[in-house]
Design a protein around this motif. Sequence first.
Motif, PDB file in Angstrom:
ATOM      1  N   THR A  68       0.725  -1.233  -0.191  1.00  0.00           N
ATOM      2  CA  THR A  68      -0.056  -0.099   0.011  1.00  0.00           C
ATOM      3  C   THR A  68       1.007   1.324  -0.001  1.00  0.00           C
ATOM      4  O   THR A  68       1.894   1.110   0.410  1.00  0.00           O
ATOM      5  CB  THR A  68      -0.933  -0.050   1.390  1.00  0.00           C
ATOM      6  OG1 THR A  68      -0.146   0.064   2.403  1.00  0.00           O
ATOM      7  CG2 THR A  68      -1.760  -1.261   1.410  1.00  0.00           C
ATOM      8  N   ARG A  69       0.386   2.431  -0.400  1.00  0.00           N
ATOM      9  CA  ARG A  69       1.079   3.762  -0.475  1.00  0.00           C
ATOM     10  C   ARG A  69       1.240   4.064   0.981  1.00  0.00           C
ATOM     11  O   ARG A  69       2.365   4.873   1.290  1.00  0.00           O
ATOM     12  CB  ARG A  69      -0.009   4.771  -1.297  1.00  0.00           C
ATOM     13  CG  ARG A  69      -1.310   5.080  -0.496  1.00  0.00           C
ATOM     14  CD  ARG A  69      -2.082   5.964  -1.316  1.00  0.00           C
ATOM     15  NE  ARG A  69      -1.516   7.198  -1.324  1.00  0.00           N
ATOM     16  CZ  ARG A  69      -1.937   8.269  -1.952  1.00  0.00           C
ATOM     17  NH1 ARG A  69      -2.799   7.867  -2.781  1.00  0.00           N
ATOM     18  NH2 ARG A  69      -1.279   9.515  -1.727  1.00  0.00           N
ATOM     19  N   GLU A  70       0.125   3.838   1.993  1.00  0.00           N
ATOM     20  CA  GLU A  70       0.638   4.380   3.251  1.00  0.00           C
ATOM     21  C   GLU A  70       1.612   3.519   4.176  1.00  0.00           C
ATOM     22  O   GLU A  70       2.585   4.030   4.752  1.00  0.00           O
ATOM     23  CB  GLU A  70      -0.785   3.971   4.101  1.00  0.00           C
ATOM     24  CG  GLU A  70      -1.854   4.784   3.932  1.00  0.00           C
ATOM     25  CD  GLU A  70      -2.620   4.143   2.864  1.00  0.00           C
ATOM     26  OE1 GLU A  70      -3.593   5.093   2.073  1.00  0.00           O
ATOM     27  OE2 GLU A  70      -2.474   3.074   1.999  1.00  0.00           O
ATOM     28  N   ALA A 102       4.279   2.353   2.106  1.00  0.00           N
ATOM     29  CA  ALA A 102       5.415   2.957   1.358  1.00  0.00           C
ATOM     30  C   ALA A 102       6.000   4.198   2.119  1.00  0.00           C
ATOM     31  O   ALA A 102       7.042   4.472   2.182  1.00  0.00           O
ATOM     32  CB  ALA A 102       4.982   3.021  -0.018  1.00  0.00           C
ATOM     33  N   MET A 103       4.718   5.051   2.425  1.00  0.00           N
ATOM     34  CA  MET A 103       5.412   6.276   2.848  1.00  0.00           C
ATOM     35  C   MET A 103       5.922   6.138   4.446  1.00  0.00           C
ATOM     36  O   MET A 103       7.107   6.961   4.648  1.00  0.00           O
ATOM     37  CB  MET A 103       4.377   7.165   3.282  1.00  0.00           C
ATOM     38  CG  MET A 103       3.399   7.607   1.763  1.00  0.00           C
ATOM     39  SD  MET A 103       1.887   8.450   1.649  1.00  0.00           S
ATOM     40  CE  MET A 103       2.329   9.889   2.989  1.00  0.00           C
ATOM     41  N   PRO A 133       9.822   7.425  -1.862  1.00  0.00           N
ATOM     42  CA  PRO A 133       8.610   6.483  -1.991  1.00  0.00           C
ATOM     43  C   PRO A 133       7.884   6.768  -3.329  1.00  0.00           C
ATOM     44  O   PRO A 133       7.585   7.876  -3.734  1.00  0.00           O
ATOM     45  CB  PRO A 133       7.822   6.998  -1.076  1.00  0.00           C
ATOM     46  CG  PRO A 133       8.184   8.410  -0.710  1.00  0.00           C
ATOM     47  CD  PRO A 133       9.430   8.666  -1.180  1.00  0.00           C
ATOM     48  N   TYR A 147       4.175   5.406  -5.486  1.00  0.00           N
ATOM     49  CA  TYR A 147       3.245   4.639  -5.427  1.00  0.00           C
ATOM     50  C   TYR A 147       2.098   5.283  -6.323  1.00  0.00           C
ATOM     51  O   TYR A 147       1.979   6.828  -6.762  1.00  0.00           O
ATOM     52  CB  TYR A 147       2.453   4.622  -3.920  1.00  0.00           C
ATOM     53  CG  TYR A 147       2.503   6.129  -3.235  1.00  0.00           C
ATOM     54  CD1 TYR A 147       1.695   7.203  -3.596  1.00  0.00           C
ATOM     55  CD2 TYR A 147       3.469   6.278  -2.461  1.00  0.00           C
ATOM     56  CE1 TYR A 147       1.969   8.359  -2.953  1.00  0.00           C
ATOM     57  CE2 TYR A 147       3.736   7.627  -1.937  1.00  0.00           C
ATOM     58  CZ  TYR A 147       3.123   8.850  -2.368  1.00  0.00           C
ATOM     59  OH  TYR A 147       2.999   9.801  -1.376  1.00  0.00           O
ATOM     60  N   ALA A 159      -0.330   9.366  -7.016  1.00  0.00           N
ATOM     61  CA  ALA A 159       0.649  10.444  -6.615  1.00  0.00           C
ATOM     62  C   ALA A 159       1.000  10.896  -8.017  1.00  0.00           C
ATOM     63  O   ALA A 159       1.161  10.010  -8.951  1.00  0.00           O
ATOM     64  CB  ALA A 159       1.697  10.082  -5.769  1.00  0.00           C
ATOM     65  N   GLN A 186       8.202  12.210  -9.486  1.00  0.00           N
ATOM     66  CA  GLN A 186       9.155  10.802  -9.181  1.00  0.00           C
ATOM     67  C   GLN A 186       9.910  10.701 -10.239  1.00  0.00           C
ATOM     68  O   GLN A 186      11.046  10.297  -9.890  1.00  0.00           O
ATOM     69  CB  GLN A 186       8.120   9.818  -8.989  1.00  0.00           C
ATOM     70  CG  GLN A 186       6.979  10.024  -7.811  1.00  0.00           C
ATOM     71  CD  GLN A 186       6.201   8.704  -7.886  1.00  0.00           C
ATOM     72  OE1 GLN A 186       6.156   7.659  -8.691  1.00  0.00           O
ATOM     73  NE2 GLN A 186       5.081   8.747  -7.099  1.00  0.00           N
ATOM     74  N   GLY A 232       8.402   1.444  -2.883  1.00  0.00           N
ATOM     75  CA  GLY A 232       7.167   1.652  -3.653  1.00  0.00           C
ATOM     76  C   GLY A 232       6.241   0.441  -3.918  1.00  0.00           C
ATOM     77  O   GLY A 232       6.306  -0.568  -3.305  1.00  0.00           O
ATOM     78  N   THR A 233       4.883   0.592  -4.180  1.00  0.00           N
ATOM     79  CA  THR A 233       4.126  -0.456  -4.529  1.00  0.00           C
ATOM     80  C   THR A 233       4.336  -0.940  -5.773  1.00  0.00           C
ATOM     81  O   THR A 233       4.835  -0.459  -6.893  1.00  0.00           O
ATOM     82  CB  THR A 233       2.619   0.182  -4.486  1.00  0.00           C
ATOM     83  OG1 THR A 233       2.300   1.283  -5.621  1.00  0.00           O
ATOM     84  CG2 THR A 233       2.164   0.927  -3.184  1.00  0.00           C
ATOM     85  N   ARG A 242       3.233   0.920  -9.510  1.00  0.00           N
ATOM     86  CA  ARG A 242       3.806   1.876  -9.906  1.00  0.00           C
ATOM     87  C   ARG A 242       5.336   1.706 -10.340  1.00  0.00           C
ATOM     88  O   ARG A 242       5.824   2.243 -11.010  1.00  0.00           O
ATOM     89  CB  ARG A 242       3.697   3.132  -8.719  1.00  0.00           C
ATOM     90  CG  ARG A 242       4.590   4.469  -8.933  1.00  0.00           C
ATOM     91  CD  ARG A 242       4.300   5.214 -10.327  1.00  0.00           C
ATOM     92  NE  ARG A 242       2.746   5.402 -10.386  1.00  0.00           N
ATOM     93  CZ  ARG A 242       2.308   6.636 -10.072  1.00  0.00           C
ATOM     94  NH1 ARG A 242       3.117   7.372  -9.734  1.00  0.00           N
ATOM     95  NH2 ARG A 242       1.204   7.022 -10.414  1.00  0.00           N
TER      96      ARG A 242
END
Length: 568
Positions: A86-88, A90-91, A110, A112, A115, A120, A133-134, A137
Amino acid sequence: MQKERPDPIGFAALGLRESILATLSTLGYEAPTPIQERTIPVLLAGKDMIGQAQTGTGKTAAFALPILEKLDLGRRTTQVLVLTPTRELAMQVAEAFHTYAHGMQVTVLPVYGGAPIVPQLKRLERGVQIVVGTPGRLIDHLDRKSLRLDQVRMIVLDEADEMLKMGFIDDVERILGEAPKERQIALFSATMPPEVLRIAARHLSKPVRVEIEHKSIAAPDIAQRFLSTSEGMKLEVLTQILEVEENDATLIFRRTKNGAAELAERLEGRGFAAVAMHGDMKQSERENVIRRLRAGKIEIVVATDVAARGLDVEKITHVINYDIPYDVEAYVHRIGRTGRAGRSGVATLFITPRERRMMREIERFIGTQIKPMRVPTRADVAAKRVATMKETLRKTIVEGDLDMYLDLVEQLIEEGQHDTAEIAAAAVKIASIKPLAVKEVRAVEDTGAPTGRIHDEARPVRLSMSVGKRDGIRPADVVGSIANEADIPGRDIGPIDIRDDVTYVFVPSTSVGQVLERVGRAKFKGRPVNLRLAGPHEGEGPLRPRRPSGPPKRPFNKFVPKGKPGRR
């Protein structure tokens, strides 16, 4: 009674460099979690690894610390790839890398979905050493040729079972297939379904298996509740809970020793009898804290998990998780410090919005739903202060021995300037440690939170005083003296910035006059404090959080204004 886990080894025994150990010490980390203790040496040795551990066991540091240890800081190419579902996450992982890499000049990015991709692309073009990263992405960047894997030397699959549940198995396979053959892989997963094991068999070379077993531990039969709040509001909420709720003794948990020392100091500045207990203290010092707690000389202990191991004090009625623990088992051990010997107990968990997932892990582990709680309002605090004062007055009347004071009241009445009610009201005001009236505030609800940010209408004004660290001044001295002498709540004072020869403190604009009048000519250890309004550009720069540096060299000493006895 819960069986205590054996004392863990220290981070220094794991083979990490001095700069990383210094950062961990500065952050206040005391000891590695079981997953960190067993994983870090394996990854430092360059071996592939399969780690089976639940969320909240500290596995991010388990792979982040050895990665930073082995990173080639002289190369700007992508050397490490971390895959998250998940992006959460990753952050969160990227933030952890930044935290542990303090002072190391490490670049982390990060990436994902959802965004903007252009920023990036620009970052990748400049060169990034660690990409988190996810899978989706990351595939986008591989297709655009913006991400190159030819220099990648380590890959981490974080929460591999979750990635497979979300349908990322083909993306994961492709990324691993395009990575260099000579690379190290660490796979972490809470469960080991067949798909995860097949990926491990295809891509990992003679992996070391590290499994952190989560034994079934029954949670104590105590009331458990949670409160969702922002990090910046925790102290305000904690203060209101401590004021309103009846308790014999309270144990507050923080993750780090610095956090424990800082919170204890801030609570002391607000008038609570609080002390810290952490791993840097000698055993004799910890035992002294426990004796004082049993004797009722202190009412609050702010502790870390290591320091509180084995703590058994029956009178502890409340446990507050100011910081959510890294380990779900640690939560059970924490709350087990209350509800002893058949007594009732209350456990409160503070969570920020991003920690809800960890709370769900705790609920699954203990098999119990943690219920939301209502935060006491300032009206509740005011009502509690009034009730406490009434009870104190009634008790004093019953105890008697008031003849001297009755004579004084009768003299004032005979002089004819004041009636009995006015005299009694003045006496109550003098006796009140904290004002009975509480300013009206408006609360703004946070998303998903029972309470929100509290706004005070009084704009703070910065004052300066000509004493500082060299004089041994502490925040508790500043807050206690201003609150007592100027009759304003301790919570309205601050932030406080103590420098070598000067101290800056903020007070509400509505109270500036009385503070300057009553405290302006005070002395601290015989030296005038010269309290005054600070200049518009005086001592410019942000007020930095101070790191506790142990007890002051001189004994505690309140400000004593000229011609006026000090009072606590």
